[in-house]
Enzyme design. Structure first.
Site, PDB file in Angstrom:
ATOM      1  N   CYS A 263       0.860  -1.312   0.023  1.00  0.00           N
ATOM      2  CA  CYS A 263      -0.032   0.061  -0.066  1.00  0.00           C
ATOM      3  C   CYS A 263       0.803   1.305   0.023  1.00  0.00           C
ATOM      4  O   CYS A 263       1.644   1.615  -0.948  1.00  0.00           O
ATOM      5  CB  CYS A 263      -0.967  -0.170   0.982  1.00  0.00           C
ATOM      6  SG  CYS A 263      -2.290   1.171   0.814  1.00  0.00           S
TER       7      CYS A 263
ATOM      8  N   GLU B 271      -1.915  -9.120   4.256  1.00  0.00           N
ATOM      9  CA  GLU B 271      -1.863  -9.498   5.633  1.00  0.00           C
ATOM     10  C   GLU B 271      -3.448  -9.759   6.306  1.00  0.00           C
ATOM     11  O   GLU B 271      -3.589 -10.356   7.587  1.00  0.00           O
ATOM     12  CB  GLU B 271      -1.208  -8.695   6.580  1.00  0.00           C
ATOM     13  CG  GLU B 271      -1.747  -7.217   6.678  1.00  0.00           C
ATOM     14  CD  GLU B 271      -1.314  -6.131   5.803  1.00  0.00           C
ATOM     15  OE1 GLU B 271      -1.335  -4.916   6.084  1.00  0.00           O
ATOM     16  OE2 GLU B 271      -1.087  -6.506   4.670  1.00  0.00           O
TER      17      GLU B 271
ATOM     18  N   HIS C 185      -3.576  -5.094   0.684  1.00  0.00           N
ATOM     19  CA  HIS C 185      -3.239  -5.577   1.891  1.00  0.00           C
ATOM     20  C   HIS C 185      -3.328  -7.135   2.122  1.00  0.00           C
ATOM     21  O   HIS C 185      -4.217  -7.563   2.559  1.00  0.00           O
ATOM     22  CB  HIS C 185      -4.037  -5.099   3.086  1.00  0.00           C
ATOM     23  CG  HIS C 185      -3.589  -3.367   3.325  1.00  0.00           C
ATOM     24  ND1 HIS C 185      -2.561  -3.057   4.067  1.00  0.00           N
ATOM     25  CD2 HIS C 185      -4.279  -2.537   2.863  1.00  0.00           C
ATOM     26  CE1 HIS C 185      -2.530  -1.745   4.060  1.00  0.00           C
ATOM     27  NE2 HIS C 185      -3.535  -1.321   3.526  1.00  0.00           N
TER      28      HIS C 185
END
Length: 509
Positions: A79, A169, A167
């Site tokens: 990002c 994660e 993202h």
């Protein structure tokens, strides 16, 4: 030598999740602020740049010197990290025409690229950005796109450097863990050998080297963190570890006696110290949460200073500090604000001559539990709910008195014992009762009452960084409420806290 991935944090709310995902792969990683890059040592196998609430287009953008990293080590920008690697190296970042937040799907994936090996076309990803990369340098290559974001991912030719605008994660990126695994294991070559057993072996070895024949004083709390820290230190230095369990007058009902009893079979050298009055005196009249925490921290230090002087040649103070304590207290996550102070983080005053040793400083709570299990610590102790260092002082809103503590201890005991008898205790991450600084009208018998209100709090979590309120059965809550009101003199109303973290915190103060 412990291989590791370095995560540079630009203040994203998701940074800790990157660390969580890597550690789930048994890959050790550390989070450092973007503006405090540590020395790049041989054990650092790769670097990840986190997201950020900031923009690369602002007047003073967050733009660290990456000259010792970019082109020299595998590098992944996520990002903001991806926008940084584009914007400051010849590309362009602008405002997105369609701000993309939430779920999106990759409609182009270059599976020949090692970062996206095995990642499906149409894979769901999670976007959270207002800026977007509109142009990349000529030696950058687009390797993934969504319908709205053409440059969702890129590779830098001639380097092991990548950027992605989503993202991986977060849970909503369904193949995000695969992408991260491709980076840390495939590209960086991490073996994934960081297990509880390897942590114990390495930590005990390091403690032996660090402490030698020195004596260590450690404050036990009865909780998981200090207990695991104590057993690790005991494995390293044996009888040179001196444990102190302080009754600060802010523990749960009968906890001082029961905790001392539980340590007897563990082979630890433990001394109990009754310091209730010292803590009550220091807290008298204080209502501000930070003032209460700091007062408690100071008395803890004073008590340990007094007790350590009774142990000849004590050189170290052992503490059960864990990673979330460090992150929340020291703003490890880049430019974000400190959430709260922790009484066991931040060093010692000059007059106290003990050095600090914190064997669990790099672990999340669930990792501490796994290490404790591997050390053979009793399951009932490993499974205990977290309990705040300042104890019931931060569950009593307003000033602290012995009478308020006793009232809260009774209510808390009823709640916890009911959780255990109903088989709910192990399904809850943390639970407790909060004494509110208000009174409410009630009716008991034929008389009007004006008495205290308590709030029940129960949350589910894995590491305490985020938490959701537990959906306890109505029948259970009704039983607990009825029992507290009937048995705890001075309480006539019970409420249930249904706030999650964030935006609330687990504790009320």
């Amino acid at each position: 030598m412990q291989e590791q991935i370095l995560i540079l944090d630009f203040g994203s709310q998701f940074t800790q999740l990157i660390a969580r995902r890597l550690r789930e792969m048994n890959v050790y990683c550390e989070i450092h602020p973007f503006n405090k890059i540590p020395e790049i040592t041989p054990q650092i196998k790769g670097v990840i740049l986190s997201g950020s609430p900031h923009s690369v287009r602002q007047d003073k953008p967050l733009n660290p010197d990456l000259s010792n990293i970019k082109g020299k080590l595998p590098l992944l920008g996520i990002c903001y990290g991806a926008q940084l690697l584009a914007h400051f190296y010849g590309g362009e970042v602008g405002m997105s025409n369609s701000r993309e937040y939430g779920r999106a799907n990759l409609n182009f994936v270059d599976n020949e690229n090692p970062l996206f090996k095995g990642v499906s076309t149409n894979s769901q990803v999670w976007m959270s950005h207002g800026d977007t990369i509109v142009k990349i340098p000529s030696h950058y290559k687009v390797i993934s796109s969504t319908h709205d974001v053409k440059i969702a991912g890129y590779a830098i030719e001639g380097e092991q450097s990548w950027g992605i605008q989503f993202h991986p994660e977060v849970y909503h990126s369904t193949e995000g863990s695969k992408l991260l695994e491709n980076f840390v294991k495939g590209v960086c070559g991490c073996k994934g050998s960081w297990t509880s057993a390897s942590f114990i072996d390495l930590t005990v070895k390091e403690l032996k080297e660090k402490l030698g024949n020195d004596k260590v004083v450690l404050g036990l709390s009865g909780g998981v963190d200090s207990s695991v820290a104590a057993v690790l230190l005991h494995k390293a230095i044996g009888a040179n570890l001196h444990c102190i369990f302080v009754d600060n007058g802010l523990l749960r009902k009968n906890e001082f006696e029961s905790v001392l009893d539980s340590y007897k079979h563990m082979g630890l050298n433990v001394k109990g110290v009754n310091a209730k009055q010292r803590f009550y005196d220091a807290l008298k009249g204080l209502t501000d949460p930070e003032a209460k925490r700091k007062a408690i921290g100071k008395v803890f230090v004073d008590v340990f200073d007094d007790e350590s002087k009774l142990i000849s040649d004590a050189k170290w103070l052992g503490q059960g500090t864990i990673y979330p304590d460090v992150i929340e207290s020291l703003s490890v996550n880049g430019p974000s604000a400190t959430i709260k102070s922790h009484h066991n983080v931040g060093g010692l005053p000059d007059y106290m001559k003990l050095k600090v040793v914190e064997p669990l400083r790099s672990l999340f709570k669930d990792e501490v539990r796994r290490v404790g299990t591997a050390l053979g610590i009793d399951a009932s102790l490993i499974g205990r709910h977290p309990f705040p260092g300042p104890g019931l002082a931060i569950r009593i809103l307003g000033d602290i008195t012995a009478q308020k503590v006793e009232l809260l201890q009774q209510a808390d005991s009823i709640f916890i014992e009911n959780l255990k008898s109903a088989g709910l205790y192990d399904k809850v991450w943390q639970a407790g009762v909060i004494l509110l600084p208000i009174q409410s009208v009630g009716v008991m018998g034929d008389e009007r009452t004006y008495e205290q209100v308590v709030a029940l709090r129960a949350v589910s979590s894995t590491d305490g960084m985020t938490a959701d309120w537990c959906h306890l059965p109505y029948e259970f809550l009704a039983k607990v409420s009825n029992e507290i009101i009937n048995k705890v003199k001075g309480v006539n109303r019970v409420v249930y806290d249904i706030s999650s973290k964030p935006p609330a915190t687990i504790e009320w103060e």
